[in-house]
Design a protein around this motif. Sequence first.
Motif, mmCIF file in Angstrom:
data_model
loop_
_atom_site.group_PDB
_atom_site.id
_atom_site.type_symbol
_atom_site.label_atom_id
_atom_site.label_comp_id
_atom_site.label_asym_id
_atom_site.label_seq_id
_atom_site.Cartn_x
_atom_site.Cartn_y
_atom_site.Cartn_z
ATOM 1 N N THR A 1 0.823 -1.217 0.000
ATOM 2 C CA THR A 1 0.000 0.000 0.000
ATOM 3 C C THR A 1 0.854 1.262 0.000
ATOM 4 O O THR A 1 1.876 1.325 0.682
ATOM 5 N N ASN B 68 -1.301 5.386 9.188
ATOM 6 C CA ASN B 68 -0.257 4.440 9.602
ATOM 7 C C ASN B 68 -0.565 3.844 10.962
ATOM 8 O O ASN B 68 -0.380 2.638 11.192
ATOM 9 N N VAL C 237 2.488 -0.732 4.420
ATOM 10 C CA VAL C 237 2.737 0.572 3.799
ATOM 11 C C VAL C 237 4.167 0.575 3.259
ATOM 12 O O VAL C 237 5.129 0.600 4.016
ATOM 13 N N THR D 256 5.145 6.478 1.178
ATOM 14 C CA THR D 256 4.203 7.585 1.316
ATOM 15 C C THR D 256 4.666 8.726 0.406
ATOM 16 O O THR D 256 5.843 8.809 0.047
#
Length: 240
Positions: free
Chosen positions: A4, A18, A30, A33
């Motif tokens: 992701t 998060n 994750v 970002t």
Amino acid sequence: MIKTILIDDEKSSIKVLNALFKEYFDFIEVIDTATSVKTGKVSILKHNPDLVFLDIKMNDGTGFDLLKSLPFINFKIIFMTAYSEYALKAIKTQALDYLLKPIDVDELTETLLSFKKEFEREKSIQCSYPSKILVPYKNGSIYLEVSKIIRIEAQGSYCKIFVEGKGDYLISNNLKHFEGKMNPNQFFRCHHSHLINLEKVESINNEVGMEVVLTDGSRIDVSRRKKAEFYKAMDINLNS
């Protein structure tokens, strides 16, 4: 794990997401970002995510601008915004969901659990197809790694298989034979003489008709009647 990427120009929103993932959703990984349209595009092209949380309104444009700038979309999208007026446009992009800020945990849970179920179903389908195929070649047989196959071209009752880093092989089977062996989520019959690996599509050219450029530089036409099916296979939104 579901790879992701979080794209939002508000770092506080990224921090909240998060924290939610760590507490409630251990199947979400994750991998990166980003805080702008520009850096979000770079991140997506670099990391090839399964899922993207995408803010709609950012300092250098919108999430819709980012999606339009991509050569294709092979991931699911969850839009995030504080502005409800974007809901209809988000729905038209066939997004997985549209979440209003601040994010409601119950809504997020419903969305992610539903996606996890579908994601695992698709993975199980992929696993049912072989990672290698045995094909007749010259005086014997040869194993070819499916993920390395770029395309398969019909040549009468034979086929030529183009393999990444290996060159090409003339095989005494027709194209329909291989079409039946390959995962339809990965290989697409773009016209009567070509089966292409969707993971090897580098760009799409719509200047005259439609052609795809593959990672080996080959340019393959997509027939007019296959165009909509191809976009669907590549998970590209025709309405964006």
